[in-house]
Scaffold this active site. Structure first.
Site, mmCIF file in Angstrom:
data_model
loop_
_atom_site.group_PDB
_atom_site.id
_atom_site.type_symbol
_atom_site.label_atom_id
_atom_site.label_comp_id
_atom_site.label_asym_id
_atom_site.label_seq_id
_atom_site.Cartn_x
_atom_site.Cartn_y
_atom_site.Cartn_z
ATOM 1 N N MET A 18 0.829 -1.192 0.000
ATOM 2 C CA MET A 18 0.000 0.000 0.000
ATOM 3 C C MET A 18 0.874 1.258 0.000
ATOM 4 O O MET A 18 0.608 2.233 -0.722
ATOM 5 C CB MET A 18 -0.874 -0.045 1.250
ATOM 6 C CG MET A 18 -1.818 1.075 1.368
ATOM 7 S SD MET A 18 -2.646 0.846 2.945
ATOM 8 C CE MET A 18 -3.331 2.465 3.110
ATOM 9 N N GLN B 65 2.047 1.868 -3.455
ATOM 10 C CA GLN B 65 1.004 2.471 -4.297
ATOM 11 C C GLN B 65 0.829 3.960 -3.954
ATOM 12 O O GLN B 65 0.619 4.786 -4.822
ATOM 13 C CB GLN B 65 -0.311 1.718 -4.101
ATOM 14 C CG GLN B 65 -1.532 2.370 -4.743
ATOM 15 C CD GLN B 65 -1.455 2.401 -6.257
ATOM 16 O OE1 GLN B 65 -0.743 1.605 -6.864
ATOM 17 N NE2 GLN B 65 -2.169 3.330 -6.880
ATOM 18 N N GLU B 66 0.955 4.281 -2.691
ATOM 19 C CA GLU B 66 0.750 5.664 -2.269
ATOM 20 C C GLU B 66 1.875 6.586 -2.728
ATOM 21 O O GLU B 66 1.619 7.681 -3.204
ATOM 22 C CB GLU B 66 0.623 5.751 -0.733
ATOM 23 C CG GLU B 66 -0.676 5.189 -0.181
ATOM 24 C CD GLU B 66 -1.885 6.080 -0.492
ATOM 25 O OE1 GLU B 66 -1.699 7.196 -0.999
ATOM 26 O OE2 GLU B 66 -3.021 5.634 -0.257
ATOM 27 N N SER B 67 3.119 6.158 -2.551
ATOM 28 C CA SER B 67 4.220 7.111 -2.755
ATOM 29 C C SER B 67 5.438 6.521 -3.445
ATOM 30 O O SER B 67 6.440 7.204 -3.584
ATOM 31 C CB SER B 67 4.670 7.634 -1.394
ATOM 32 O OG SER B 67 5.259 6.568 -0.666
ATOM 33 N N TYR C 112 -6.662 1.448 -7.596
ATOM 34 C CA TYR C 112 -5.832 1.556 -6.396
ATOM 35 C C TYR C 112 -5.738 0.191 -5.700
ATOM 36 O O TYR C 112 -4.648 -0.307 -5.432
ATOM 37 C CB TYR C 112 -6.464 2.609 -5.477
ATOM 38 C CG TYR C 112 -5.812 2.800 -4.142
ATOM 39 C CD1 TYR C 112 -4.734 3.657 -3.990
ATOM 40 C CD2 TYR C 112 -6.293 2.136 -3.015
ATOM 41 C CE1 TYR C 112 -4.147 3.850 -2.748
ATOM 42 C CE2 TYR C 112 -5.708 2.314 -1.784
ATOM 43 C CZ TYR C 112 -4.632 3.175 -1.648
ATOM 44 O OH TYR C 112 -4.048 3.357 -0.429
#
Ligand code: GLU
Length: 480
Positions: A315, A318-320, A445
């Site tokens: 996760m 995926q975020e940064s 996402y």
């Protein structure tokens, strides 16, 4: 002939003027009865009412259920400036917007409206807020249109009553071969889907539309600009009293002069840095180069919150892409891309600190997980928690309700996943509690995280890492 017409015209004048005078009586009377200037009225009522459209370029609820969007933000600032509350009315289409303004059911329309000559007959436009051109959008791989002639005999769609349809009507005079469909059901963003799915050849939309949604439509491109940049402004009723209108213009001029408007535009429209799916090769490179630094933090935060650390790491990627200094113009930042509000709620004081960010993100995910109903079993419950992290629990709830209405199973991710994208479609979101949302983005996402998770899982099992690897679910009652 001319001689004969003059008396006719004179007769017509004799008939028309009394009618016009009669029609103006209510306005005059209104002026006598209610002398309070409109600006004063708004202040006395303590409320500014706007009508807008529910879309990514105007107004929508963000993942935390908070209202957002360029028009909303500016209207909120204007209401603040007046010292009153903002009330937002969402209209279903452009026709309703203009009707509400002309009937004075609202104070103004802040709905991404382009100033056009025709519209000036109905409403009074403020100073421009921003400039957009009309663009012809096509799907890469198909013929790229370069000129109006290239549009002949093609299937083109535009939003009914839009500035785009007005412009095409103008062009039609010189280009009679030009044909198009005025779509009364769909909005600009949905028109992009038509091109993407090859249901039409081209659509015409505002330049901001593809700009803000480009990452969702990598296959779409701009053929050419159909117009020069045109002004977008607020629309007011044509009233004698212009006090509120004048104040709005003063306000727009003020935020234009002091740079605030530019900042707000930047926040909404500058290219959103996006961390979307990368190939396995790049991902594994980052696993080797970036993950080791954060491995322990992921493991610790996961353990404390009863989560699978590989999932948390996936996760974070995926975020940064595991960058502690990641930042998006919408004010989301840090390794787990927390908003200011969420960070405050979680007690995260420095979002750029990767440890704080990972810890906050893990707690937030855990919290969302708890709030997804227990009827949703693993692993679907985790996928839905992840979707909420991206889109907000309210919107997820709406998508589950739609799933049920469409005879799907709201407890199954496969079914909810099919329905989340409907939150972008007016036909569906208008029936929901939380309205428009980028449901398709939430699906991507979650799916991206799932594939990163699988790769990580495989990678760590192959390495026979001493780290305990657990497949989903890893939520244990003891960790609650
Ligand atoms: N600026 C466009 C107009 O005023 C927006 C139309 C739309 O996207 O619905 O017509």
């Amino acid at each position: 002939m001319q001689h004969e017409m003059v008396p006719g015209v004179a007769r017509l004048r004799r008939i028309v003027w009394p009618i016009l005078l009669l029609l103006s009586v209510p306005v005059v009377l209104q002026g006598c009865v209610n002398r309070t200037p409109m600006l004063e009225q708004v202040r006395e009522e303590g409320k500014l009412t706007i009508v807008t459209r529910n879309s990514s370029t105007t107004y929508y609820l963000d993942p935390e259920g908070q209202p957002d969007g360029l028009e909303y933000e500016l209207a909120e600032m204007f209401a603040d400036h007046l010292g009153v509350e903002l009330e937002v009315v969402v209209a279903n289409n452009l026709k309703d917007i203009f009707t509400m303004v002309t009937r004075r059911e609202v104070d103004l329309a802040a709905a991404g409206l382009t100033i056009t000559n025709h519209r000036k007959n109905w409403v009074r436009f403020s100073e421009p807020i921003k400039w957009v051109s009309q663009q012809v959008i096509y799907r890469a791989g198909n013929d790229k249109p370069d000129s109006v002639e290239d549009l002949y005999d093609k299937h083109i769609e535009v939003v009914a009553l839009s500035s785009h349809s007005e412009h095409l009507r103008k062009l039609h005079k010189q280009h009679p071969k030009l044909r198009w469909v005025e779509n009364e059901q769909l909005e600009s963003e949905e028109l992009l889907d038509l091109v993407k799915n090859q249901l039409v050849d081209y659509v015409v939309v505002d330049s901001t539309e593809l700009n803000i949604n480009q990452h969702l439509y990598p296959e779409l491109s701009v053929g050419f600009d159909l117009t020069k940049p045109e002004p977008i402004a607020w629309a007011f009723p044509h009233t004698h009293d212009t006090s509120l209108y004048d104040e709005a213009n003063r306000f727009i001029k003020m935020i234009d002069d002091n740079g605030v408007l530019a900042q707000v535009l930047e926040r909404h429209y500058s290219h959103v840095e996006q961390f979307d799916h990368v190939g396995t090769f790049t991902f594994l490179e980052h696993v080797a180069a970036r993950l080791p630094e954060y491995e322990e933090a992921f493991q610790e935060a996961a353990a404390q919150n009863g989560l699978d650390w590989l999932l948390l790491a996936a996760m974070g990627y995926q975020e940064s892409h595991w960058r502690a200094d990641a930042v998006s113009p919408t004010g989301v930042r840090g390794l787990m891309m927390l908003t200011n509000r969420t960070a405050r709620m979680l007690g995260v004081s420095n979002r750029r600190d990767p440890l704080e960010s990972i810890d906050g993100g893990a707690r937030y995910l855990r919290d969302l997980y708890e709030r997804v109903p227990e009827s949703v079993k693993e692993p679907d419950r985790m996928w839905m928690a992840l979707a909420s992290y991206n889109i907000g629990l309210g919107h997820l709830r709406d998508a589950r309700k739609i799933t049920k209405r469409r005879k799907g199973n709201p407890d199954k991710w496969v079914d909810v996943k099919d329905n989340l994208p409907l939150l972008r479609k007016r036909k569906w979101y208008r029936t929901t509690q939380y309205g428009y949302a980028r449901g398709n983005e939430a699906v991507r996402y979650v799916e991206n995280i799932r594939s990163y998770y699988e790769i990580l899982h495989k990678h760590y099992s192959e390495q026979e890492s001493p780290i305990r690897i657990e497949p989903l679910p890893t939520i244990e009652a003891s960790a609650l």
